[in-house]
Design a protein around this motif. Structure first.
Motif, PDB file in Angstrom:
ATOM      1  N   GLU A  25     -11.414  11.487  19.599  1.00 12.33           N
ATOM      2  CA  GLU A  25     -10.750  12.607  18.912  1.00 12.33           C
ATOM      3  C   GLU A  25     -10.097  13.590  19.884  1.00 12.33           C
ATOM      4  O   GLU A  25      -9.596  14.621  19.477  1.00 12.33           O
ATOM      5  N   VAL A  26     -10.116  13.285  21.191  1.00 13.60           N
ATOM      6  CA  VAL A  26      -9.619  14.218  22.199  1.00 13.60           C
ATOM      7  C   VAL A  26      -8.460  13.569  22.950  1.00 13.60           C
ATOM      8  O   VAL A  26      -8.550  12.419  23.372  1.00 13.60           O
ATOM      9  N   PHE A  27      -7.377  14.338  23.125  1.00 14.50           N
ATOM     10  CA  PHE A  27      -6.170  13.831  23.755  1.00 14.50           C
ATOM     11  C   PHE A  27      -5.718  14.764  24.872  1.00 14.50           C
ATOM     12  O   PHE A  27      -5.809  15.986  24.747  1.00 14.50           O
ATOM     13  N   LYS A  28      -5.212  14.174  25.948  1.00 13.37           N
ATOM     14  CA  LYS A  28      -4.636  14.941  27.049  1.00 13.37           C
ATOM     15  C   LYS A  28      -3.147  15.060  26.788  1.00 13.37           C
ATOM     16  O   LYS A  28      -2.446  14.056  26.668  1.00 13.37           O
ATOM     17  N   VAL A  29      -2.673  16.302  26.705  1.00 11.46           N
ATOM     18  CA  VAL A  29      -1.269  16.575  26.425  1.00 11.46           C
ATOM     19  C   VAL A  29      -0.741  17.491  27.521  1.00 11.46           C
ATOM     20  O   VAL A  29      -1.316  18.548  27.782  1.00 11.46           O
ATOM     21  N   MET A  30       0.330  17.080  28.180  1.00  9.45           N
ATOM     22  CA  MET A  30       0.945  17.897  29.225  1.00  9.45           C
ATOM     23  C   MET A  30       1.900  18.891  28.563  1.00  9.45           C
ATOM     24  O   MET A  30       2.721  18.506  27.732  1.00  9.45           O
ATOM     25  N   ILE A  31       1.756  20.184  28.924  1.00  8.37           N
ATOM     26  CA  ILE A  31       2.601  21.231  28.350  1.00  8.37           C
ATOM     27  C   ILE A  31       3.193  22.089  29.461  1.00  8.37           C
ATOM     28  O   ILE A  31       2.648  22.179  30.552  1.00  8.37           O
ATOM     29  N   GLN A  32       4.318  22.719  29.163  1.00  7.94           N
ATOM     30  CA  GLN A  32       4.961  23.637  30.103  1.00  7.94           C
ATOM     31  C   GLN A  32       4.179  24.940  30.119  1.00  7.94           C
ATOM     32  O   GLN A  32       3.957  25.550  29.083  1.00  7.94           O
ATOM     33  N   GLN A  33       3.734  25.361  31.295  1.00  8.66           N
ATOM     34  CA  GLN A  33       2.965  26.592  31.446  1.00  8.66           C
ATOM     35  C   GLN A  33       3.742  27.555  32.344  1.00  8.66           C
ATOM     36  O   GLN A  33       3.355  27.816  33.474  1.00  8.66           O
ATOM     37  N   GLY A  34       4.852  28.065  31.864  1.00 10.62           N
ATOM     38  CA  GLY A  34       5.625  29.042  32.618  1.00 10.62           C
ATOM     39  C   GLY A  34       6.110  28.479  33.941  1.00 10.62           C
ATOM     40  O   GLY A  34       6.400  27.291  34.067  1.00 10.62           O
ATOM     41  N   PRO A  35       6.186  29.346  34.964  1.00 14.31           N
ATOM     42  CA  PRO A  35       6.732  28.902  36.251  1.00 14.31           C
ATOM     43  C   PRO A  35       5.843  27.900  36.991  1.00 14.31           C
ATOM     44  O   PRO A  35       6.291  27.254  37.915  1.00 14.31           O
ATOM     45  N   GLN A  36       4.582  27.766  36.564  1.00 14.68           N
ATOM     46  CA  GLN A  36       3.688  26.812  37.218  1.00 14.68           C
ATOM     47  C   GLN A  36       4.102  25.372  36.958  1.00 14.68           C
ATOM     48  O   GLN A  36       3.666  24.466  37.636  1.00 14.68           O
ATOM     49  N   GLY A  37       4.897  25.137  35.942  1.00 13.79           N
ATOM     50  CA  GLY A  37       5.311  23.781  35.606  1.00 13.79           C
ATOM     51  C   GLY A  37       4.407  23.180  34.544  1.00 13.79           C
ATOM     52  O   GLY A  37       3.822  23.875  33.727  1.00 13.79           O
ATOM     53  N   MET A  38       4.268  21.872  34.576  1.00 17.56           N
ATOM     54  CA  MET A  38       3.488  21.160  33.570  1.00 17.56           C
ATOM     55  C   MET A  38       2.002  21.245  33.897  1.00 17.56           C
ATOM     56  O   MET A  38       1.608  21.108  35.047  1.00 17.56           O
ATOM     57  N   HIS A  73      -8.042  18.537  20.432  1.00 19.79           N
ATOM     58  CA  HIS A  73      -9.138  17.916  19.677  1.00 19.79           C
ATOM     59  C   HIS A  73      -8.766  17.985  18.199  1.00 19.79           C
ATOM     60  O   HIS A  73      -8.635  19.072  17.637  1.00 19.79           O
ATOM     61  N   VAL A  74      -8.545  16.804  17.608  1.00 23.95           N
ATOM     62  CA  VAL A  74      -8.158  16.717  16.198  1.00 23.95           C
ATOM     63  C   VAL A  74      -9.164  15.822  15.482  1.00 23.95           C
ATOM     64  O   VAL A  74      -9.013  14.602  15.440  1.00 23.95           O
ATOM     65  N   PRO A  75     -10.227  16.428  14.918  1.00 22.57           N
ATOM     66  CA  PRO A  75     -11.267  15.624  14.270  1.00 22.57           C
ATOM     67  C   PRO A  75     -10.844  15.138  12.879  1.00 22.57           C
ATOM     68  O   PRO A  75      -9.931  15.690  12.261  1.00 22.57           O
ATOM     69  N   LYS A  76     -11.530  14.110  12.418  1.00 23.57           N
ATOM     70  CA  LYS A  76     -11.280  13.604  11.052  1.00 23.57           C
ATOM     71  C   LYS A  76     -11.816  14.571  10.008  1.00 23.57           C
ATOM     72  O   LYS A  76     -11.320  14.607   8.886  1.00 23.57           O
TER      73      LYS A  76
END
Length: 140
Positions: free
Chosen positions: A46-59, A65-68
């Motif tokens: 139920e847990v996934f790693k998602v890369m997101i843009q975090q300002g000037p720090q980059g990705m 966590h998306v449970p049933k």
């Protein structure tokens, strides 16, 4: 000489890792990676790693966590800690789901997603009607 109260030192540490040894730096440097391990142990699949843009720090890595059943959360690094945006009102329909991301300081954000194999695809709808699409992989 005269005393100073300003910081006038900067320290560096260099090291060489023995061949065949892998330093465990990621979990120590990024608290989200440690949180992923904790969540995965409690909620396998139920847990996934998602890369997101975090300002000037980059990705940066984030954990989704998306449970049933019940509420989940989106975990992001905020300085040296992990912040959680609750994901509520999750409704699954086969491999697709809808929910609401409750990001602190923002209006509730509609969230749609699908899980196919080990991949999650997310669509966030902003209050202005823009849609942002993000994908990630299941943490095992």
């Amino acid at each position: 000489g005269p005393q100073s109260y300003d910081e006038m030192m900067i320290g560096f540490v260099d090291y060489i890792v023995d061949e065949g040894v892998s330093p465990q730096k990621d979990a120590a440097v990024n608290p989200v990676l440690a949180k992923m391990e904790e969540l995965t142990a409690a909620h396998p699949g139920e847990v996934f790693k998602v890369m997101i843009q975090q300002g000037p720090q980059g990705m940066e890595a984030s954990a989704v966590h998306v449970p049933k059943t019940g509420d989940g959360g989106w975990y992001v690094k905020i300085g040296a800690i992990v912040g959680r945006a609750p994901i509520t009102e999750i409704v699954w329909n086969g491999t697709s789901f809808t929910g609401t991301a409750r990001i602190p300081g923002q209006a509730p954000t509609p969230l749609e997603g699908t899980v196919e194999g080990d991949t999650i695809s997310l669509t966030l709808s902003t209050p202005t009607g823009l849609k942002q699409q993000i994908s990630g992989t299941m943490v095992k």
